[in-house]
Design a protein around this motif. Structure first.
Motif, PDB file in Angstrom:
ATOM      1  N   GLN A 106       0.957  -1.193   0.038  1.00  0.00           N
ATOM      2  CA  GLN A 106      -0.182   0.039  -0.195  1.00  0.00           C
ATOM      3  C   GLN A 106       0.672   1.723   0.458  1.00  0.00           C
ATOM      4  OE1 GLN A 106      -2.906  -0.476   2.898  1.00  0.00           O
ATOM      5  NE2 GLN A 106      -4.237  -1.055   1.658  1.00  0.00           N
ATOM      6  N   ASP A 107       2.024   1.468   0.859  1.00  0.00           N
ATOM      7  CA  ASP A 107       2.730   2.231   0.453  1.00  0.00           C
ATOM      8  C   ASP A 107       3.574   2.466  -0.192  1.00  0.00           C
ATOM      9  OD1 ASP A 107       5.089   0.592   0.142  1.00  0.00           O
ATOM     10  OD2 ASP A 107       5.458   0.846   1.673  1.00  0.00           O
ATOM     11  N   GLY A 108       3.229   1.936  -1.911  1.00  0.00           N
ATOM     12  CA  GLY A 108       3.928   2.008  -3.221  1.00  0.00           C
ATOM     13  C   GLY A 108       5.435   1.668  -3.136  1.00  0.00           C
ATOM     14  N   SER A 109       6.182   1.297  -2.191  1.00  0.00           N
ATOM     15  CA  SER A 109       7.302   1.142  -2.298  1.00  0.00           C
ATOM     16  C   SER A 109       7.886   0.137  -3.371  1.00  0.00           C
ATOM     17  CB  SER A 109       8.027   0.791  -0.879  1.00  0.00           C
ATOM     18  OG  SER A 109       7.565  -0.387  -0.227  1.00  0.00           O
ATOM     19  N   VAL A 110       7.646  -0.893  -3.796  1.00  0.00           N
ATOM     20  CA  VAL A 110       7.527  -1.646  -4.814  1.00  0.00           C
ATOM     21  C   VAL A 110       6.575  -1.445  -6.218  1.00  0.00           C
ATOM     22  CG1 VAL A 110       8.138  -4.163  -5.072  1.00  0.00           C
ATOM     23  CG2 VAL A 110       8.741  -3.186  -3.095  1.00  0.00           C
ATOM     24  N   ASP A 111       7.044  -1.722  -6.525  1.00  0.00           N
ATOM     25  CA  ASP A 111       6.318  -1.256  -8.225  1.00  0.00           C
ATOM     26  C   ASP A 111       5.668  -2.505  -8.810  1.00  0.00           C
ATOM     27  OD1 ASP A 111       4.828  -0.016 -10.458  1.00  0.00           O
ATOM     28  OD2 ASP A 111       6.068  -1.000 -11.453  1.00  0.00           O
ATOM     29  N   GLU A 112       6.411  -3.734  -9.208  1.00  0.00           N
ATOM     30  CA  GLU A 112       5.516  -5.008  -8.803  1.00  0.00           C
ATOM     31  C   GLU A 112       4.987  -5.795  -8.398  1.00  0.00           C
ATOM     32  OE1 GLU A 112       6.445  -6.869 -11.756  1.00  0.00           O
ATOM     33  OE2 GLU A 112       7.139  -4.534 -12.503  1.00  0.00           O
ATOM     34  N   PRO A 113       3.698  -6.113  -8.534  1.00  0.00           N
ATOM     35  CA  PRO A 113       2.839  -6.640  -7.024  1.00  0.00           C
ATOM     36  C   PRO A 113       3.510  -8.126  -6.643  1.00  0.00           C
ATOM     37  CG  PRO A 113       2.586  -7.847  -9.588  1.00  0.00           C
ATOM     38  CD  PRO A 113       3.177  -6.606  -9.629  1.00  0.00           C
ATOM     39  N   THR A 114       3.196  -7.894  -5.019  1.00  0.00           N
ATOM     40  CA  THR A 114       3.876  -8.760  -4.456  1.00  0.00           C
ATOM     41  C   THR A 114       3.634 -10.577  -4.400  1.00  0.00           C
ATOM     42  OG1 THR A 114       2.306  -8.399  -2.587  1.00  0.00           O
ATOM     43  CG2 THR A 114       4.636  -7.077  -2.869  1.00  0.00           C
ATOM     44  N   ASP A 115       2.061 -10.371  -4.966  1.00  0.00           N
ATOM     45  CA  ASP A 115       1.843 -11.870  -5.124  1.00  0.00           C
ATOM     46  C   ASP A 115       0.537 -11.856  -6.763  1.00  0.00           C
ATOM     47  OD1 ASP A 115       0.709 -14.313  -5.064  1.00  0.00           O
ATOM     48  OD2 ASP A 115      -0.395 -14.538  -3.168  1.00  0.00           O
ATOM     49  N   VAL A 116       0.269 -12.585  -7.509  1.00  0.00           N
ATOM     50  CA  VAL A 116      -0.618 -12.952  -8.204  1.00  0.00           C
ATOM     51  C   VAL A 116      -1.330 -13.817  -7.893  1.00  0.00           C
ATOM     52  CG1 VAL A 116      -0.759 -13.183 -10.962  1.00  0.00           C
ATOM     53  CG2 VAL A 116       0.663 -11.368  -9.875  1.00  0.00           C
ATOM     54  N   GLY A 117      -2.110 -14.468  -7.672  1.00  0.00           N
ATOM     55  CA  GLY A 117      -3.321 -15.261  -7.715  1.00  0.00           C
ATOM     56  C   GLY A 117      -4.777 -15.142  -8.389  1.00  0.00           C
ATOM     57  N   ILE A 118      -4.849 -16.293  -8.211  1.00  0.00           N
ATOM     58  CA  ILE A 118      -6.655 -16.951  -8.773  1.00  0.00           C
ATOM     59  C   ILE A 118      -7.443 -16.730  -7.558  1.00  0.00           C
ATOM     60  CG2 ILE A 118      -8.347 -18.435 -10.005  1.00  0.00           C
ATOM     61  CD1 ILE A 118      -5.223 -19.271 -11.431  1.00  0.00           C
TER      62      ILE A 118
ATOM     63  N   THR B  85      -8.524 -19.664  -3.004  1.00  0.00           N
ATOM     64  CA  THR B  85      -7.338 -19.271  -4.182  1.00  0.00           C
ATOM     65  C   THR B  85      -5.803 -20.111  -4.310  1.00  0.00           C
ATOM     66  OG1 THR B  85      -6.247 -18.411  -1.255  1.00  0.00           O
ATOM     67  CG2 THR B  85      -7.639 -17.256  -2.624  1.00  0.00           C
ATOM     68  N   VAL B  86      -5.631 -19.699  -4.835  1.00  0.00           N
ATOM     69  CA  VAL B  86      -3.922 -20.431  -5.389  1.00  0.00           C
ATOM     70  C   VAL B  86      -3.528 -19.282  -6.137  1.00  0.00           C
ATOM     71  CG1 VAL B  86      -3.835 -21.739  -7.775  1.00  0.00           C
ATOM     72  CG2 VAL B  86      -5.962 -22.158  -7.264  1.00  0.00           C
ATOM     73  N   SER B  87      -2.538 -19.080  -4.704  1.00  0.00           N
ATOM     74  CA  SER B  87      -1.315 -17.799  -5.122  1.00  0.00           C
ATOM     75  C   SER B  87      -0.546 -18.262  -5.508  1.00  0.00           C
ATOM     76  CB  SER B  87      -1.235 -17.658  -3.781  1.00  0.00           C
ATOM     77  OG  SER B  87      -0.835 -18.800  -2.559  1.00  0.00           O
ATOM     78  N   HIS B  88       0.715 -17.082  -5.717  1.00  0.00           N
ATOM     79  CA  HIS B  88       2.308 -17.197  -6.335  1.00  0.00           C
ATOM     80  C   HIS B  88       2.158 -17.802  -7.588  1.00  0.00           C
ATOM     81  CE1 HIS B  88       3.257 -16.137  -1.720  1.00  0.00           C
ATOM     82  NE2 HIS B  88       2.413 -17.547  -1.416  1.00  0.00           N
ATOM     83  N   LEU B  89       1.534 -16.670  -9.040  1.00  0.00           N
ATOM     84  CA  LEU B  89       1.829 -17.289  -9.817  1.00  0.00           C
ATOM     85  C   LEU B  89       2.626 -16.487 -10.739  1.00  0.00           C
ATOM     86  CD1 LEU B  89      -2.592 -18.458 -10.677  1.00  0.00           C
ATOM     87  CD2 LEU B  89      -1.026 -19.588 -10.045  1.00  0.00           C
ATOM     88  N   GLY B  90       3.142 -15.617  -9.828  1.00  0.00           N
ATOM     89  CA  GLY B  90       4.313 -15.491 -10.963  1.00  0.00           C
ATOM     90  C   GLY B  90       3.338 -13.842 -11.430  1.00  0.00           C
ATOM     91  N   ASP B  91       3.431 -13.948 -12.788  1.00  0.00           N
ATOM     92  CA  ASP B  91       2.560 -12.880 -13.455  1.00  0.00           C
ATOM     93  C   ASP B  91       1.795 -13.150 -13.491  1.00  0.00           C
ATOM     94  OD1 ASP B  91       2.923 -14.426 -15.880  1.00  0.00           O
ATOM     95  OD2 ASP B  91       5.158 -14.101 -15.351  1.00  0.00           O
ATOM     96  N   LEU B  92       0.203 -11.829 -14.352  1.00  0.00           N
ATOM     97  CA  LEU B  92      -0.911 -12.162 -14.922  1.00  0.00           C
ATOM     98  C   LEU B  92      -0.864 -13.225 -15.742  1.00  0.00           C
ATOM     99  CD1 LEU B  92      -1.999  -8.175 -15.223  1.00  0.00           C
ATOM    100  CD2 LEU B  92      -2.448  -9.754 -13.479  1.00  0.00           C
ATOM    101  N   SER B  93       0.201 -13.352 -17.441  1.00  0.00           N
ATOM    102  CA  SER B  93      -0.575 -14.363 -17.859  1.00  0.00           C
ATOM    103  C   SER B  93      -0.055 -16.298 -17.418  1.00  0.00           C
ATOM    104  CB  SER B  93       0.876 -14.279 -19.142  1.00  0.00           C
ATOM    105  OG  SER B  93       1.105 -13.095 -19.748  1.00  0.00           O
ATOM    106  N   ARG B  94       0.681 -16.240 -16.751  1.00  0.00           N
ATOM    107  CA  ARG B  94       0.482 -17.219 -15.608  1.00  0.00           C
ATOM    108  C   ARG B  94      -0.929 -17.517 -15.112  1.00  0.00           C
ATOM    109  NH1 ARG B  94       3.329 -20.211 -11.491  1.00  0.00           N
ATOM    110  NH2 ARG B  94       4.487 -21.971 -12.035  1.00  0.00           N
ATOM    111  N   ALA B  95      -1.056 -16.314 -14.849  1.00  0.00           N
ATOM    112  CA  ALA B  95      -2.371 -15.869 -14.006  1.00  0.00           C
ATOM    113  C   ALA B  95      -3.520 -16.397 -14.810  1.00  0.00           C
ATOM    114  CB  ALA B  95      -3.025 -15.119 -13.460  1.00  0.00           C
ATOM    115  N   CYS B  96      -3.679 -16.342 -16.239  1.00  0.00           N
ATOM    116  CA  CYS B  96      -4.897 -16.873 -17.421  1.00  0.00           C
ATOM    117  C   CYS B  96      -4.499 -17.955 -17.171  1.00  0.00           C
ATOM    118  CB  CYS B  96      -4.819 -15.555 -18.774  1.00  0.00           C
ATOM    119  SG  CYS B  96      -4.918 -14.372 -18.328  1.00  0.00           S
ATOM    120  N   CYS B  97      -3.595 -18.639 -17.100  1.00  0.00           N
ATOM    121  CA  CYS B  97      -3.126 -19.839 -18.365  1.00  0.00           C
ATOM    122  C   CYS B  97      -4.084 -20.625 -17.241  1.00  0.00           C
ATOM    123  CB  CYS B  97      -1.534 -20.442 -18.336  1.00  0.00           C
ATOM    124  SG  CYS B  97      -1.226 -21.459 -18.763  1.00  0.00           S
ATOM    125  N   PHE B  98      -3.776 -21.106 -16.131  1.00  0.00           N
ATOM    126  CA  PHE B  98      -3.850 -21.808 -14.717  1.00  0.00           C
ATOM    127  C   PHE B  98      -5.550 -21.745 -14.244  1.00  0.00           C
ATOM    128  CE2 PHE B  98       0.731 -22.579 -13.878  1.00  0.00           C
ATOM    129  CZ  PHE B  98       1.002 -23.761 -14.498  1.00  0.00           C
TER     130      PHE B  98
END
Length: 383
Positions: free
Chosen positions: A304-316, A322-335
């Motif tokens: 929330q503080d915006g200190s890191v631009d990349e997401p800390t987690d991407v999941g479904i 939830t199914v977490s720790h998928l890395g990026d949006l492309s992989r999330a769409c795939c799974f």
């Protein structure tokens, strides 16, 4: 007892291609029938005489019904029409002079033949058709054509038999062992147990129609990323991630240029994808509480503080699971697509075109039956 994964070495291409094969030939009939057809084709070429042989017609119908069932228990009217047309094209002596195109009678006869063929297999206990018998339907679904459970997304193995020498009771014991193994860290037995219990799990998915939460309680290992891929391969024979990512890499340049050239269309597409995407960067409530209320989403977690631009987690998230720790949006769409197969989920109306692109363009599953919008996109990608 020896156990093996179930594999059905069939093409995932449309029915006509699976039936005819890659050499443009209809399946061979018996030696006697092939000889009659060959002679009759020669007579037809000379003077237009058509074949009128009840015995030959009966064998053709039986063979085609058997071949069609090996691809799908419930072929569509369009698929049956394609088979009928290909049959008459291959054997012109079977042309019906009174029909407008020479094969429409074959189409109707094949349609009725498939119904009779399914009835015979239902009496023999084939699960793909017994699941749709009236006694196995819920009281409010007890009509012959209501809520038919069938492969709809190019599945090769939809509802398999239990392996020879195995029983429902034995696989239920294996399921309990699988739950125990799922609680262990780095268990090496999960992969084999998931493979052994595939038939039992598909019966749960297709027949019980339980909530996602209840299903996860029964099959917790299925929601692990490696097992989503393995289950998808058992159902379709395709490797999920490698196929999805390689096709995405192939089409990415044209997709990006399309979005840049058609700004309005790109913005509409992004608005549609926003329905699927949940960014929890500025969530005013607990992330878990917010995700628990979602029906189907891909989520990104950010500081929330915006200190890191990349997401800390991407999941479904599906029905709060939830199914977490998928890395990026492309992989999330795939799974996410992989889970729709593993759990036999229907595509939601507001996301059906996105999922259709994932399934039919990127994974090439049932690619011959496209909506007009997706066909237009596919034509553009081919140029």
């Amino acid at each position: 007892m020896a156990h093996q994964c179930l594999h059905k070495t069939l093409s995932y291409y449309p029915l006509l291609e699976a039936l005819i094969g890659h050499y443009g030939q209809m399946p061979l009939f018996s030696v006697a029938t092939e000889a009659v057809l060959r002679n009759a084709n020669e007579e037809f070429a000379k003077d237009g005489t058509v074949l009128n042989n009840t015995w030959v017609r009966s064998e053709i119908m039986e063979k085609l019904a058997d071949c069609m069932y090996s691809y799908t228990a419930y072929p569509t009217g369009l698929q049956i029409a394609e088979v009928a047309e290909a049959l008459v094209k291959k054997h012109p002596c079977l042309t019906e002079p009174s029909s407008r195109n020479g094969w429409i009678g074959w189409m109707y006869n094949l349609k009725y033949k498939m119904g009779n063929y399914r009835s015979r297999l239902r009496n023999l206990g084939f699960p793909e058709v017994t699941c749709n018998s009236l006694k196995n339907k819920r009281p409010d679904d007890r009509a012959p054509a209501k809520n038919i459970k069938k492969a709809r997304k190019g599945e090769v193995v939809f509802l398999p038999h239990y392996p020879a020498g195995d029983t429902k009771e034995q696989q239920e014991l294996d399921r309990h062992q699988l739950i125990a193994e799922s609680k262990k860290k780095d268990s090496t037995a999960i992969k084999d147990l998931m493979c052994r219990t595939f038939a039992h799990r598909r019966h749960d998915v297709i027949s019980l129609r339980m909530s996602i939460k209840d299903f996860k309680d029964r099959w917790p290992a299925l929601f692990d990323v490696p097992q989503v891929s393995a289950e998808f391969q058992r159902i379709t024979t395709l490797t999920l991630e490698s196929k999805f990512m390689s096709m995405l890499d192939l089409h990415s340049p044209k997709l990006l240029s399309l979005f840049q050239a058609k700004k309005g269309a790109g913005e509409r597409h992004w608005a549609q994808m926003r329905i699927l995407l949940q960014d929890a960067a500025d969530a005013p409530v607990s992330v878990q509480e917010e995700l628990a209320e979602e029906v189907i989403k891909i989520y990104q977690l950010r500081n929330q503080d915006g200190s890191v631009d990349e997401p800390t987690d991407v999941g479904i998230v599906i029905e709060g699971i939830t199914v977490s720790h998928l890395g990026d949006l492309s992989r999330a769409c795939c799974f996410l697509l992989g889970l729709t197969y593993a759990l036999d989920l229907r595509y939601s109306k507001n996301l059906k075109y996105s999922f259709e692109v994932f399934q039919k363009v990127l994974l090439e599953l049932d690619p011959g039956n496209l909506s007009a919008k997706v066909q237009t996109l596919k034509n553009y990608l081919r140029v």
